[in-house]
Design a protein around this motif. Sequence first.
Motif, PDB file in Angstrom:
ATOM      1  N   MET A  91      77.033  25.934  25.597  1.00 54.74           N
ATOM      2  CA  MET A  91      76.555  26.856  24.709  1.00 54.74           C
ATOM      3  C   MET A  91      75.342  26.707  24.464  1.00 54.74           C
ATOM      4  N   GLN A  92      74.422  25.587  24.550  1.00 52.73           N
ATOM      5  CA  GLN A  92      73.125  25.310  24.225  1.00 52.73           C
ATOM      6  C   GLN A  92      72.536  26.419  25.144  1.00 52.73           C
ATOM      7  N   ILE A  93      72.871  26.214  26.342  1.00 49.73           N
ATOM      8  CA  ILE A  93      72.248  26.921  27.320  1.00 49.73           C
ATOM      9  C   ILE A  93      72.328  28.477  27.267  1.00 49.73           C
ATOM     10  N   ALA A  94      73.187  28.935  26.782  1.00 57.58           N
ATOM     11  CA  ALA A  94      73.258  30.485  26.406  1.00 57.58           C
ATOM     12  C   ALA A  94      72.584  30.676  25.220  1.00 57.58           C
ATOM     13  N   ALA A  95      72.537  29.751  24.104  1.00 57.48           N
ATOM     14  CA  ALA A  95      72.248  30.238  22.887  1.00 57.48           C
ATOM     15  C   ALA A  95      70.454  30.129  22.966  1.00 57.48           C
ATOM     16  N   ARG A  96      70.072  29.217  23.647  1.00 57.32           N
ATOM     17  CA  ARG A  96      68.693  29.159  24.001  1.00 57.32           C
ATOM     18  C   ARG A  96      68.122  30.318  24.634  1.00 57.32           C
ATOM     19  N   SER A  97      68.850  30.823  25.526  1.00 54.04           N
ATOM     20  CA  SER A  97      68.584  32.100  26.176  1.00 54.04           C
ATOM     21  C   SER A  97      68.316  33.214  25.594  1.00 54.04           C
ATOM     22  N   ALA A  98      69.237  33.515  24.647  1.00 56.70           N
ATOM     23  CA  ALA A  98      69.531  34.687  23.562  1.00 56.70           C
ATOM     24  C   ALA A  98      68.251  34.455  22.576  1.00 56.70           C
ATOM     25  N   GLU A  99      68.096  33.152  22.161  1.00 52.37           N
ATOM     26  CA  GLU A  99      66.897  32.955  20.967  1.00 52.37           C
ATOM     27  C   GLU A  99      65.491  33.336  21.908  1.00 52.37           C
ATOM     28  N   ARG A 148      63.785  31.484  11.945  1.00 50.41           N
ATOM     29  CA  ARG A 148      64.865  30.881  11.732  1.00 50.41           C
ATOM     30  C   ARG A 148      65.390  30.925  10.479  1.00 50.41           C
ATOM     31  N   GLU A 206      69.470  41.669  19.419  1.00 55.17           N
ATOM     32  CA  GLU A 206      71.031  40.605  19.223  1.00 55.17           C
ATOM     33  C   GLU A 206      72.221  41.569  19.980  1.00 55.17           C
ATOM     34  N   GLU A 220      74.419  40.906  23.336  1.00 59.57           N
ATOM     35  CA  GLU A 220      75.832  40.854  23.110  1.00 59.57           C
ATOM     36  C   GLU A 220      76.449  41.812  24.374  1.00 59.57           C
ATOM     37  N   MET A 234      77.631  29.887  18.853  1.00 59.59           N
ATOM     38  CA  MET A 234      77.071  29.003  19.878  1.00 59.59           C
ATOM     39  C   MET A 234      76.088  27.791  19.466  1.00 59.59           C
ATOM     40  N   THR A 277      72.354  33.084  31.961  1.00 61.48           N
ATOM     41  CA  THR A 277      71.725  32.529  31.099  1.00 61.48           C
ATOM     42  C   THR A 277      70.700  31.436  31.266  1.00 61.48           C
TER      43      THR A 277
END
Lengths: 148, 148
Positions: free
Chosen positions: A11-19, A40, A110, A114, B11, B140
């Motif tokens: 999750m962290q990997i994907a979330a960081r990529s999005a951020e 943030r 965002e 998605e 996430m 990601t």
Amino acid sequence: MAPRLPTALLMQIAARSAEDRIVEALRAAGFDDVTLAQGRLMAGIDVEGTRIGVLAARAQVSKQTATALLAKLERAGYAERIPDLDDGRATLIRPTARTLEAIEHARRQEAEIEADWSAHLGPRRMKQLREALEMLREITDPYFTPME
Amino acid sequence: MAPRLPTALLMQIAARSAEDRIVEALRAAGFDDVTLAQGRLMAGIDVEGTRIGVLAARAQVSKQTATALLAKLERAGYAERIPDLDDGRATLIRPTARTLEAIEHARRQEAEIEADWSAHLGPRRMKQLREALEMLREITDPYFTPME
DNA sequence: TAAAAATAGTCCTGCAGTCGTACTAATTCA
DNA sequence: TGAATTAGTACGACTGCAGGACTATTTTTA
């Protein structure tokens, strides 16, 4: 053999990529004077204005930190302080036109993220992913309220 | 009406909750001299030893930052520097007994988190969640390699 | 094979983020 | 009305973080 990464790390990997993508998109659109931490906090500002303590809680930082970040945001033209008429101790933070513009850009990025994810996973898996994450929020979000 | 939170934010909420629990568990077990950033770096140390640059890449920080964090970890007894015989420029970071102990505690807490999540979601949804996240990693994770 | 380019890591410096402690002002409770 | 609570701030200390410059080593190339 592939080591099974913890679910939370995935999750962290994907979330960081999005951020990172959002920060990058904002930077490209000229909003290059907002840092990640400031962003943030900014993301929590409602159009009608939001109390500092609430912003702090939403961003999961202390009120001291929120105060410091907001001072910078205000100086950069991304926030306005107005007194809360209902409570003389409190201060409401209101977005400026520039804030709303930045938030709009972030939302667009965002949506793009998605869409990319959905394209990669397929709509079925994407739906399942969201469903699971929303359920998980019930036990992982310290500020979760069902009616919100 | 509930505002639909971005998937990435969901996430982040879950991942942060997990990270907090691990930090808390380590603290309770007496590993209270490791900060979050140091722990993230520590988590990347292999038993055979790992180069500083690799650790930096895994934790997604610069080499300068990794150097500084490792200096603290080393002082606290969580890392050992040994020269890399294959390359005179490089330094290998090896875990100490205490490091391995800490990692073991973290893994145990991780397993507990996964169990809690699985109990809340049900095994089916948990499986779907992992599947989606693993797929998402392909697009990601900047350091993703299929054979890893 | 000598010179040039690339690589691994470190030192220095400066800045952002973070929070504990202590404080003021306003509100709520008893 | 006096005491306890709450909203926010000021101060100070520390961590995290990275850009620039540097050393030592390795790799490339001419």
